[in-house]
Each structure stands twice: as C-alpha cells, then as structure tokens.
Design a protein around this motif. Structure first.
Motif, PDB file in Angstrom:
ATOM      1  N   PRO A  38      10.175  17.737  13.583  1.00  0.00           N
ATOM      2  CA  PRO A  38      11.294  18.120  12.707  1.00  0.00           C
ATOM      3  C   PRO A  38      11.096  19.497  12.088  1.00  0.00           C
ATOM      4  O   PRO A  38      12.054  20.274  11.957  1.00  0.00           O
ATOM      5  N   ALA A  39       9.835  19.816  11.717  1.00  0.00           N
ATOM      6  CA  ALA A  39       9.577  21.137  11.131  1.00  0.00           C
ATOM      7  C   ALA A  39       9.897  22.242  12.120  1.00  0.00           C
ATOM      8  O   ALA A  39      10.453  23.287  11.763  1.00  0.00           O
ATOM      9  N   VAL A  40       9.540  22.023  13.384  1.00  0.00           N
ATOM     10  CA  VAL A  40       9.806  23.039  14.414  1.00  0.00           C
ATOM     11  C   VAL A  40      11.296  23.104  14.733  1.00  0.00           C
ATOM     12  O   VAL A  40      11.897  24.185  14.780  1.00  0.00           O
ATOM     13  N   ALA A  41      11.907  21.950  14.973  1.00  0.00           N
ATOM     14  CA  ALA A  41      13.300  21.930  15.427  1.00  0.00           C
ATOM     15  C   ALA A  41      14.252  22.511  14.392  1.00  0.00           C
ATOM     16  O   ALA A  41      15.246  23.164  14.751  1.00  0.00           O
ATOM     17  N   THR A  42      13.960  22.292  13.103  1.00  0.00           N
ATOM     18  CA  THR A  42      14.864  22.814  12.067  1.00  0.00           C
ATOM     19  C   THR A  42      14.805  24.324  11.975  1.00  0.00           C
ATOM     20  O   THR A  42      15.700  24.936  11.363  1.00  0.00           O
ATOM     21  N   ARG A  43      13.798  24.957  12.552  1.00  0.00           N
ATOM     22  CA  ARG A  43      13.699  26.419  12.527  1.00  0.00           C
ATOM     23  C   ARG A  43      14.282  27.062  13.787  1.00  0.00           C
ATOM     24  O   ARG A  43      14.245  28.280  13.923  1.00  0.00           O
ATOM     25  N   MET A  44      14.799  26.247  14.694  1.00  0.00           N
ATOM     26  CA  MET A  44      15.349  26.770  15.948  1.00  0.00           C
ATOM     27  C   MET A  44      16.867  26.643  15.932  1.00  0.00           C
ATOM     28  O   MET A  44      17.408  25.619  15.506  1.00  0.00           O
ATOM     29  N   ASP A  45      17.543  27.683  16.431  1.00  0.00           N
ATOM     30  CA  ASP A  45      18.989  27.575  16.566  1.00  0.00           C
ATOM     31  C   ASP A  45      19.314  26.998  17.945  1.00  0.00           C
ATOM     32  O   ASP A  45      18.433  26.776  18.776  1.00  0.00           O
ATOM     33  N   ASP A  46      20.594  26.760  18.200  1.00  0.00           N
ATOM     34  CA  ASP A  46      20.991  26.110  19.446  1.00  0.00           C
ATOM     35  C   ASP A  46      20.607  26.925  20.677  1.00  0.00           C
ATOM     36  O   ASP A  46      20.199  26.362  21.701  1.00  0.00           O
ATOM     37  N   GLN A  47      20.740  28.238  20.596  1.00  0.00           N
ATOM     38  CA  GLN A  47      20.387  29.069  21.746  1.00  0.00           C
ATOM     39  C   GLN A  47      18.896  28.981  22.050  1.00  0.00           C
ATOM     40  O   GLN A  47      18.496  28.923  23.221  1.00  0.00           O
ATOM     41  N   GLU A  48      18.081  28.944  21.023  1.00  0.00           N
ATOM     42  CA  GLU A  48      16.636  28.830  21.229  1.00  0.00           C
ATOM     43  C   GLU A  48      16.267  27.470  21.804  1.00  0.00           C
ATOM     44  O   GLU A  48      15.414  27.361  22.700  1.00  0.00           O
ATOM     45  N   ILE A  49      16.903  26.426  21.316  1.00  0.00           N
ATOM     46  CA  ILE A  49      16.661  25.088  21.845  1.00  0.00           C
ATOM     47  C   ILE A  49      17.022  25.034  23.324  1.00  0.00           C
ATOM     48  O   ILE A  49      16.264  24.508  24.155  1.00  0.00           O
ATOM     49  N   GLN A  50      18.162  25.573  23.685  1.00  0.00           N
ATOM     50  CA  GLN A  50      18.580  25.550  25.080  1.00  0.00           C
ATOM     51  C   GLN A  50      17.655  26.392  25.956  1.00  0.00           C
ATOM     52  O   GLN A  50      17.344  26.018  27.095  1.00  0.00           O
ATOM     53  N   ARG A 106       4.309  31.686  23.478  1.00  0.00           N
ATOM     54  CA  ARG A 106       3.799  32.533  22.405  1.00  0.00           C
ATOM     55  C   ARG A 106       4.283  32.116  21.021  1.00  0.00           C
ATOM     56  O   ARG A 106       3.590  32.318  20.024  1.00  0.00           O
ATOM     57  N   GLY A 107       5.483  31.582  20.936  1.00  0.00           N
ATOM     58  CA  GLY A 107       6.018  31.191  19.644  1.00  0.00           C
ATOM     59  C   GLY A 107       6.414  32.376  18.792  1.00  0.00           C
ATOM     60  O   GLY A 107       6.380  33.534  19.231  1.00  0.00           O
ATOM     61  N   GLU A 108       6.802  32.098  17.558  1.00  0.00           N
ATOM     62  CA  GLU A 108       7.089  33.142  16.572  1.00  0.00           C
ATOM     63  C   GLU A 108       6.470  32.689  15.261  1.00  0.00           C
ATOM     64  O   GLU A 108       7.093  32.013  14.437  1.00  0.00           O
ATOM     65  N   TRP A 109       5.206  33.033  15.112  1.00  0.00           N
ATOM     66  CA  TRP A 109       4.407  32.521  14.012  1.00  0.00           C
ATOM     67  C   TRP A 109       4.892  33.027  12.661  1.00  0.00           C
ATOM     68  O   TRP A 109       4.659  32.388  11.637  1.00  0.00           O
ATOM     69  N   GLY A 110       5.580  34.165  12.648  1.00  0.00           N
ATOM     70  CA  GLY A 110       6.118  34.660  11.395  1.00  0.00           C
ATOM     71  C   GLY A 110       7.168  33.733  10.805  1.00  0.00           C
ATOM     72  O   GLY A 110       7.436  33.760   9.607  1.00  0.00           O
ATOM     73  N   ARG A 111       7.759  32.894  11.647  1.00  0.00           N
ATOM     74  CA  ARG A 111       8.711  31.879  11.189  1.00  0.00           C
ATOM     75  C   ARG A 111       8.049  30.502  11.152  1.00  0.00           C
ATOM     76  O   ARG A 111       8.726  29.492  11.087  1.00  0.00           O
ATOM     77  N   ASN A 112       6.749  30.464  11.234  1.00  0.00           N
ATOM     78  CA  ASN A 112       6.012  29.199  11.333  1.00  0.00           C
ATOM     79  C   ASN A 112       6.461  28.392  12.538  1.00  0.00           C
ATOM     80  O   ASN A 112       6.588  27.166  12.489  1.00  0.00           O
ATOM     81  N   LEU A 113       6.700  29.105  13.648  1.00  0.00           N
ATOM     82  CA  LEU A 113       7.028  28.480  14.923  1.00  0.00           C
ATOM     83  C   LEU A 113       5.882  28.742  15.896  1.00  0.00           C
ATOM     84  O   LEU A 113       5.886  29.743  16.619  1.00  0.00           O
ATOM     85  N   PRO A 114       4.867  27.887  15.927  1.00  0.00           N
ATOM     86  CA  PRO A 114       3.816  28.069  16.928  1.00  0.00           C
ATOM     87  C   PRO A 114       4.368  27.841  18.324  1.00  0.00           C
ATOM     88  O   PRO A 114       5.412  27.199  18.498  1.00  0.00           O
ATOM     89  N   ALA A 115       3.693  28.354  19.316  1.00  0.00           N
ATOM     90  CA  ALA A 115       4.104  28.120  20.692  1.00  0.00           C
ATOM     91  C   ALA A 115       4.141  26.623  20.989  1.00  0.00           C
ATOM     92  O   ALA A 115       3.282  25.869  20.541  1.00  0.00           O
ATOM     93  N   CYS A 116       5.136  26.196  21.764  1.00  0.00           N
ATOM     94  CA  CYS A 116       5.193  24.780  22.162  1.00  0.00           C
ATOM     95  C   CYS A 116       3.916  24.384  22.893  1.00  0.00           C
ATOM     96  O   CYS A 116       3.410  23.269  22.735  1.00  0.00           O
ATOM     97  N   ASN A 117       3.399  25.307  23.710  1.00  0.00           N
ATOM     98  CA  ASN A 117       2.176  25.027  24.459  1.00  0.00           C
ATOM     99  C   ASN A 117       0.973  24.819  23.552  1.00  0.00           C
ATOM    100  O   ASN A 117      -0.040  24.288  23.989  1.00  0.00           O
TER     101      ASN A 117
END
Length: 551
Positions: A195-207, A138-149
């Motif tokens: 890079p745009a996506v990864a910089t908006r994710m913290d370590d817990q979200e990445i894991q 689903r992502g979090e579009w409010g943070r400009n994080l579209p779903a990975c899918n």
C-alpha cells in the motif's frame, strides 16, 4: 534409556505423520485444482493445467509461488479482506484445510520461468525512457519508491514465501492488484509495503511497471539479458536530458525522518542534489562512470575477486549510493583525503574504498590502481562534481542519533526484528535469495559484514535503520526501536575482524574498546567473536581449497 527410546519413537512417528499429512494435502490440492468440487470449478480451467496462468484472460500464474503467500491470498479472498468477483465466491466455499492444500500443491509445481535469464534481465541498465523498467529496476528513492526488484528479486523472480514472482504475470492482473492496494481492497501484506508503494504511483506508472513485468519472459537470455553479466557494466542505452525523470521524481531529497529531527548541529549543512543517472555522458568518460555504477549495484558479480560475502555496495548505500542519510557517495567524495581514527592516518579515497572491501564486503582490497577502484571513484566524482569540496553536506554518512531514552535491549530488539525485519532478512538474519540470486542481504552469520565493518557499530546501524528501514516506510520505527534492533542485530556472530591478533580480548582492547561495539562482550552466555567464521568468506574458503590461503 527406555524413556529416551520412547521419546525418539514418538518423534519418528510424529515426523511420519507430518510427511503423510503433507502428501494428503498435496493430493487434495491436486484434485481440487484439476477436478474441482461440487460448484467449485477446477482451478485449472482458469489458471492452466500446470498453474501457468492465462495471460490473454488476465488469470495469474500460481505455479512456484510461495505456499504461505498463496494460502494467505485464499484466506483473504474467503474472509473478504481481498476483493475479487471471480475468486472470492470460490474461496469462501473452501474450508481452511482445502485452501492450505491448494496453496501447497501450487507452490510445489515447477515454474517454467527461466530464473537465471530473468535475473540477468533484471540487472540490465534501464533507460529512463522506459518508465516501467526504470521503476522496476531502479525505483525513485526520493519519493520513497524503492525498485520493485529490491523485494521481488532481479527480473521479478520472487523470493521466499512473502514476495511472489512478478515476471510473466498478465499486465491487467498486475494493474488490478496495484490499484487494489492503493484503494485498500487487498490486505497490506508484510510490513504494509505494497500500500505504501502503490499510493505513491499514478496510473501511468502502474501501467508501465505492469507492462514491463508482463513481457519479461519473452526476453529470456536471447536478448538484452544475454549480455548483462559480461557487458552491461560497460554499456548502457543512450539517454538524453529529455528522457530524464523530473527533478521531483529522480533526484528529490527524501522527506525528513525522525533522524533529521534529532540532528543537534548548531547550523544545518548545505543541501546537495546529485545529477540524475540519465545525465551520464555518452562518451569514454561516461563509460567508466557506468562501470562504477554497475559495480556498485552488482559488486559480487562484477568484482568477484574482492568480495567474500553476498552484499553489494548498495546494500548499505541505497539507491546506487545516492540516497541521503544512507552514507551517499557524493557526500563522501568531497571530504577525502581525511584523517581516520580507525587506522590512525590520513586516508585517500582509494584507501577508504579498500577498507570497504576488506570489512563490509568481508573480502580483500583491490590495488589502488585496479580498474574496479578507478571505476568506483569515477562514479563518485561524477555524482559529486557540482558539490562544494571539503564541506559536510546534508545527508552525509548515517544520522547521528541522540542516546535512546532506555539502554538498547536484546529482548526488545528481537521483538522489533520479528515484526519489521524478519519478513525480508529471514528469521535468523540470514538474508534471502532465489536460487543463486541474493535479494535481501544477511545481517549476521557467515554471509554478512565482518566485525571490522562500520555497520557493526550500534550507532551507525541505528542511524541507518531509522532513516531508511523498512523499505518505502522510512521513519516508521521510533528512535528507541532503531537502537534496540541495531543492538539485537549486532549481538550475533559474524565473520571475524581481519585485524584479529592473539585473542578476542586483545583484539577488542586494540580495536573495539568502546560502548558502541559488542565484539568481545558476553551476550546471553556467549562471548561475541569467540566463534566467528574466518574473515574473508568465500575468498578464504576458495584459497584454502586451492592451498593458497594465508597461513
């Protein structure tokens, strides 16, 4: 004739040479993968005999990944733009031809992934308690994080040559790559999306995301994915307010884009934030809300009798109809019934949705009391239940842009499309899919929206593009670039306007007689609409095959 014969013979010879070259490359790649070369170890020693990877050691699966993607990664490791203490020394010992051979070899190896099962899993209704599943699906579009899918396909199955499959890759490997993008240790890739996506994710979200994709093959069709196509529209994991994402993450309004800066309204419309998906009630009413949400996300699958192309509602109304400046459903609900010049009378919400199926989905409208329309309207009501009615809300529709400094241009638009759009939507605007599973929608041609859809209007398309594209990088294009690429996109044939009557000229005069549409105009020597595929898409084709098509 002799000259023509010689040209044909030369072409056949060149084709044979290319085929032979491809065979040599594949054989060379196989030898390198299985035997190595000098101080270069066999790739199979880490990635497995069939390129399946070694999850325990964190070595990724290579089999079935896109050839271009694999080649670019080897080249990046060789030139130092991608760092890896294990792979970089190996890649530097290979020449360009050897790297290309390896990429071709691994790309043609069959993957053991259950693509259909993974695709079904990727469409499951995610629980907000599962952070990784939520961000992936689903992502979090409010943070400009579209779903990975959104780019990597349902279930992370991968698509095309630029978006690799993620399912089953070791979690440690995925974590390392996301961190590498965040820290600038990997090339940015297509459109610098990662890079745009990864910089908006913290370590817990990445894991969490890495853990989600790493375990996917274990799920297959035997668990939650087995019910996806039949029941996931009707049921969803029970969630509570305590499981909901924070207001900042789940429902925040995206940052202002250039489109907002061009709003010329004298007063700003009120802001509104729809409730998070986790707040859908776990009762009979909530069941229909979830049905509507899932129909919105999986329209061809869950409303097959009404859809003639491969678009979903969410193709043009991002984030399941929640994203401002993407014609969000909560903003549309509060202004209907409304008069529409398009058909010259007051439209109910049901009639407005029927038009979407007829034009944007290139299909046929459900009856006003059809369960599909009931579910969609219920979902829209739930999104808008706290909003003021009869009021234009901020983010409604698509942004209305000021006229561009220069008249929209086909050639400039083609350049913008090649640079920013083709990686996802294909070089010919045909969209991209993996097997039978569509990931990126077609922008023109037989699988796109027809000439009656609102997106065929250049102004609508430009506003949508400027505010939302490329994914995760809204506002990257200038207003002029948005106008140009919208013009280019809509200067191609698409399915016929279902209101067509008598001729293209007559249909233009009746429905398209303004500067915002190219229908009926001659572009590059071709009159648009004169060779359009029939309206109705596959529904029309199926009807013709059954002998039931309207005549």
């Amino acid at each position: 004739m002799p000259r023509m014969a010689s040209i044909l013979l030369a072409a056949v010879a060149a084709l044979g040479a290319n085929v032979a070259h491809a065979s040599v490359d594949a054989d060379q790649g196989k030898a390198l993968a299985s035997q190595g070369m000098g101080s270069v170890p066999a790739c199979a020693s880490c990635h497995g005999a069939q390129g399946g990877g070694m999850a325990a050691a964190g070595f990724p699966r290579l089999a079935g990944q896109g050839e271009q993607y694999l080649r670019e990664q080897l080249e990046a490791l060789a030139n130092g733009s991608r760092t890896s203490p294990v792979m970089a020394p190996i890649a530097k010992q290979l020449n360009e031809g050897q790297r290309a051979a390896l990429a071709r070899y691994y790309a043609q190896l069959p993957t053991t992934l259950d693509v259909d099962g993974l695709a079904a899993t990727g469409r499951d209704v995610a629980s907000t308690a599962d952070r990784g599943a939520w961000l992936a699906t689903r992502g979090e579009w409010g943070r400009n994080l579209p779903a990975c899918n959104q780019c990597h396909g349902p279930g992370g199955i991968g698509v095309g040559s630029q978006f690799p499959s993620l399912a089953g890759q070791p979690a440690a490997y995925l974590v390392a790559q996301l961190r590498a993008w965040r820290e600038g240790h990997r090339p940015p890739g297509p459109l610098a999306l990662m890079p745009a996506v990864a910089t908006r994710m913290d370590d817990q979200e990445i894991q969490a995301v890495a853990a989600y994709y790493a375990q996917l093959p274990a799920r297959g069709k035997s668990s939650s994915s087995s019910s996806s196509s039949s029941s996931s529209a009707n049921t969803a994991p029970t969630t509570t307010a305590s499981n909901a994402p924070t207001a900042t993450n789940a429902a925040a309004t995206p940052p202002a884009t250039a489109a907002h800066a061009m709003d010329t309204a004298p007063t700003q419309p009120p802001l509104f934030t729809p409730p998070p998906a986790s707040a859908i009630p776990d009762n009979a009413f909530g069941k229909i809300v979830r049905q509507g949400e899932q129909i919105f996300l999986r329209t061809p699958e869950l409303a097959p009798g009404f859809v003639g192309n491969n678009l979903t509602c969410a193709s043009c109304h991002l984030d399941a109809g929640r994203r401002p400046d993407s014609a969000p459903m909560w903003a549309a609900y509060v202004v209907y019934p409304a008069y529409r010049a398009k058909n010259g009378h007051v439209n109910t919400l049901a009639e407005r949705l029927q038009g979407c199926f007829r034009f944007s989905m290139n299909g046929k409208p459900p009856a006003a009391d059809d369960p599909v329309l009931t579910a969609l309207q219920t979902y829209m009501f739930w999104l808008a239940q706290e909003a003021p009615t009869g009021v234009k809300l901020a983010g409604q529709g698509y942004p209305k842009l000021a006229p561009p400094p220069q008249k929209p241009d086909y050639v400039r638009g083609s350049e913008v499309f090649g640079q920013f759009c083709a990686a996802c939507h294909g070089s010919q605007g045909q969209g991209q899919k993996q097997g039978d599973h569509w990931v990126f929608p077609a922008l023109w041609g037989p699988d796109s929206y027809n000439w009656g859809a609102g997106m065929h209007q250049i102004g609508n398309a430009a506003g949508f593009i400027l505010a939302n594209m490329p994914l995760a990088q809204a506002g990257l294009l200038s207003p002029q670039e948005a106008w140009d690429v919208a013009y280019f996109m809509n200067a191609h044939e698409r399915p016929q306007d279902p209101r067509y009557k008598d001729s293209v000229a007559a249909t233009r005069k009746r429905y398209h007689d303004d500067d915002d549409t190219l229908y009926g105009l001659e572009i590059n020597g071709h009159v648009l609409g004169s060779e359009s595929p029939p309206a109705g898409g596959r529904l029309q084709r199926d009807a013709e095959a059954d002998g039931t098509a309207a005549r």
